[in-house]
Design an enzyme around this catalytic site. Structure first.
Site, PDB file in Angstrom:
ATOM      1  N   PRO A 168       0.843  -1.200   0.000  1.00 37.51           N
ATOM      2  CA  PRO A 168       0.000   0.000   0.000  1.00 37.51           C
ATOM      3  C   PRO A 168       0.872   1.241   0.000  1.00 37.51           C
ATOM      4  O   PRO A 168       1.831   1.340   0.750  1.00 37.51           O
ATOM      5  CB  PRO A 168      -0.802  -0.132   1.303  1.00 37.51           C
ATOM      6  CG  PRO A 168       0.008  -1.022   2.172  1.00 37.51           C
ATOM      7  CD  PRO A 168       0.729  -1.962   1.252  1.00 37.51           C
ATOM      8  N   CYS A 169       0.563   2.172  -0.878  1.00 37.62           N
ATOM      9  CA  CYS A 169       1.341   3.417  -0.968  1.00 37.62           C
ATOM     10  C   CYS A 169       0.477   4.608  -0.591  1.00 37.62           C
ATOM     11  O   CYS A 169       0.590   5.148   0.488  1.00 37.62           O
ATOM     12  CB  CYS A 169       1.885   3.590  -2.383  1.00 37.62           C
ATOM     13  SG  CYS A 169       3.231   2.470  -2.790  1.00 37.62           S
ATOM     14  N   GLN A 170      -0.436   4.969  -1.455  1.00 42.40           N
ATOM     15  CA  GLN A 170      -1.210   6.187  -1.271  1.00 42.40           C
ATOM     16  C   GLN A 170      -2.029   6.126   0.015  1.00 42.40           C
ATOM     17  O   GLN A 170      -2.832   5.229   0.232  1.00 42.40           O
ATOM     18  CB  GLN A 170      -2.137   6.391  -2.466  1.00 42.40           C
ATOM     19  CG  GLN A 170      -2.850   7.719  -2.466  1.00 42.40           C
ATOM     20  CD  GLN A 170      -3.758   7.860  -3.664  1.00 42.40           C
ATOM     21  OE1 GLN A 170      -4.012   6.904  -4.375  1.00 42.40           O
ATOM     22  NE2 GLN A 170      -4.259   9.049  -3.886  1.00 42.40           N
ATOM     23  N   GLY A 171      -1.792   7.105   0.889  1.00 41.26           N
ATOM     24  CA  GLY A 171      -2.605   7.216   2.093  1.00 41.26           C
ATOM     25  C   GLY A 171      -2.265   6.226   3.180  1.00 41.26           C
ATOM     26  O   GLY A 171      -2.980   6.120   4.166  1.00 41.26           O
ATOM     27  N   PHE A 172      -1.185   5.470   3.055  1.00 41.61           N
ATOM     28  CA  PHE A 172      -0.826   4.469   4.055  1.00 41.61           C
ATOM     29  C   PHE A 172       0.585   4.728   4.590  1.00 41.61           C
ATOM     30  O   PHE A 172       1.396   3.832   4.660  1.00 41.61           O
ATOM     31  CB  PHE A 172      -0.910   3.061   3.466  1.00 41.61           C
ATOM     32  CG  PHE A 172      -2.316   2.591   3.253  1.00 41.61           C
ATOM     33  CD1 PHE A 172      -2.999   2.921   2.096  1.00 41.61           C
ATOM     34  CD2 PHE A 172      -2.974   1.833   4.203  1.00 41.61           C
ATOM     35  CE1 PHE A 172      -4.297   2.491   1.885  1.00 41.61           C
ATOM     36  CE2 PHE A 172      -4.269   1.396   4.006  1.00 41.61           C
ATOM     37  CZ  PHE A 172      -4.939   1.736   2.843  1.00 41.61           C
TER      38      PHE A 172
END
Length: 399
Positions: A83-87
């Site tokens: 997970p990248c965006q927002g994590f």
């Protein structure tokens, strides 16, 4: 460059193992290792990939030494969906949460740097293609640069599951990094949702529909079904025959225990409609109340059209969709069929759990696990993964 007959795969953020399954289905890859933090998903992976060395741990807790000891010199392909965006895993004062270098992507990159496999493949949500850091830099450009810095040729695109015979409208971002510059980083479509593709090209097969995927499963009403049961019908098409191959029993085909009022609500929902379309008296109650909810989300309890591909099977699909003909939500097995998992693939853990936010609020952290529905919804569809695997293998073996 000509390589060995079978390539070794390490799957990180492995979940229930859909990505790995697609690679193993080609007969050209060995799944030698997996890293997965969730206990139930890890049990599912181990049960269905018994020869794989599965590490059940948060990847941040797996040391360089452990990774090198187990996998150094053995891994040809690294898979993962960090997970990248927002994590962000950085603390609030450590920088931009939207920078992938402050996310679990750094752990995926760490494994790549340690093992330097021939191929690194990452999948993620399509919205990542638009994501930017606070400074306005595209997240994907950072990911691409980081992988290029390790000596890889890198490309990315958004692929559609229906293009590879998965009866589900599901788009995923695919990033492929290879030490060899490939002619084509991504597999060509094999299927088409519209008949036009067949008529004009004569190549693409029609993508199965939702009903093509599940019509042969035993009839199960709300509260019915079981974790293990016998088949009651013969397969009706090639898709069903292929997913039943090797299975003597049917697993995870247990319907949810809906209340009579919920069944009545579902009965009022037509194809394409959702819980927001039912008469007022059948709308859901507010949480812990007998007062009718004033806001009903249109994405909840939508009855699917049978003769189209299903909408995206997400982690919460147990509440998202209503069976095209039965007055209930999908069973876990129906979701697995729509994701293209074979029937012999057994999902461990409970079918559902209380909400993770509720468990956190009550301090019941040891009860937070990925239920069967979560595992299925989070997975990479095996047929899509198989197409990716075939494309990579063919080009690596080309002189």
């Amino acid at each position: 460059m000509h390589i060995k007959d079978r390539l070794n795969v390490l799957d990180t953020f492995a979940g229930a193992g859909g990505f790995s399954l697609g690679f193993s289905m080609t007969g050209k890859y060995n799944i030698i290792g997996a890293i997965e933090a969730d206990l139930w998903a890890s049990e599912t992976f181990q049960h269905n990939h018994p020869e794989t060395d599965v590490i059940t741990n948060d990847i941040r807790m797996v040391t360089d030494e452990e990774i090198l000891k187990k996998f150094k010199g053995r891994v040809d392909v690294l898979l993962g969906g960090p997970p990248c965006q927002g994590f962000s895993i950085a603390n609030k004062n450590a920088g931009d949460a939207k920078d992938p270098r402050n996310s679990l992507f750094v752990e995926f990159l760490r494994v790549a740097r340690l093992l330097l496999p021939e191929v690194v493949i990452m999948e993620n949500v399509p919205n990542l293609i638009k994501a930017k850091t606070k400074s306005g830099e595209f997240v994907l450009n950072i990911i691409k640069q980081e992988l290029e810095g390790l000596g890889y040729f890198v490309d990315y695109t958004i692929i559609s599951a229906t293009d590879y015979g998965v009866p589900q409208i599901r788009k995923r971002l695919l990033i492929v990094a290879c030490k060899k510059k490939l002619d084509s980083f991504f597999p060509l479509p094999t299927h088409s949702v519209t008949e036009d593709g067949n008529l004009f090209t004569g190549i693409l097969k029609p993508c199965p529909t939702l009903w093509d995927a599940i019509s042969d499963l035993p009839d199960v009403e709300a509260c019915g079904g079981a974790e293990e049961m016998d088949y009651t019908k013969e397969p009706e098409n090639d898709y069903q025959r292929s997913l039943r191959k090797g299975a003597k029993k049917l697993y995870n085909h247990k319907a949810m225990n809906h209340t009579p009022r919920m069944v009545e609500r579902f009965r009022a929902i037509k194809w394409g409609e959702s819980a927001s379309d039912v008469p007022t008296e059948l709308k859901p109650f507010k949480r812990n109340s007998k007062e009718l909810a004033t806001k009903v989300y249109s994405q909840n309890s939508r009855r699917m059209y049978p003769f189209k591909p299903c909408h995206t099977i997400a982690a919460s699909f147990y509440a998202n969709f209503v069976h095209p003909y039965k007055n209930r939500n999908f069973t876990a097995r129906e979701g697995a069929r729509i994701q293209s998992f074979p029937d012999w693939y057994v999902f461990k853990g409970h079918p559902t759990t209380p909400s993770h936010s509720l468990l956190k609020k009550e301090g019941r952290l040891d009860e937070i696990h990925l239920c069967q529905y979560n595992q299925i919804g989070n997975a990479v569809p095996p047929l899509m993964a198989q197409a990716i695997a075939e494309n990579i293998y063919e080009q690596l073996n080309r002189d």
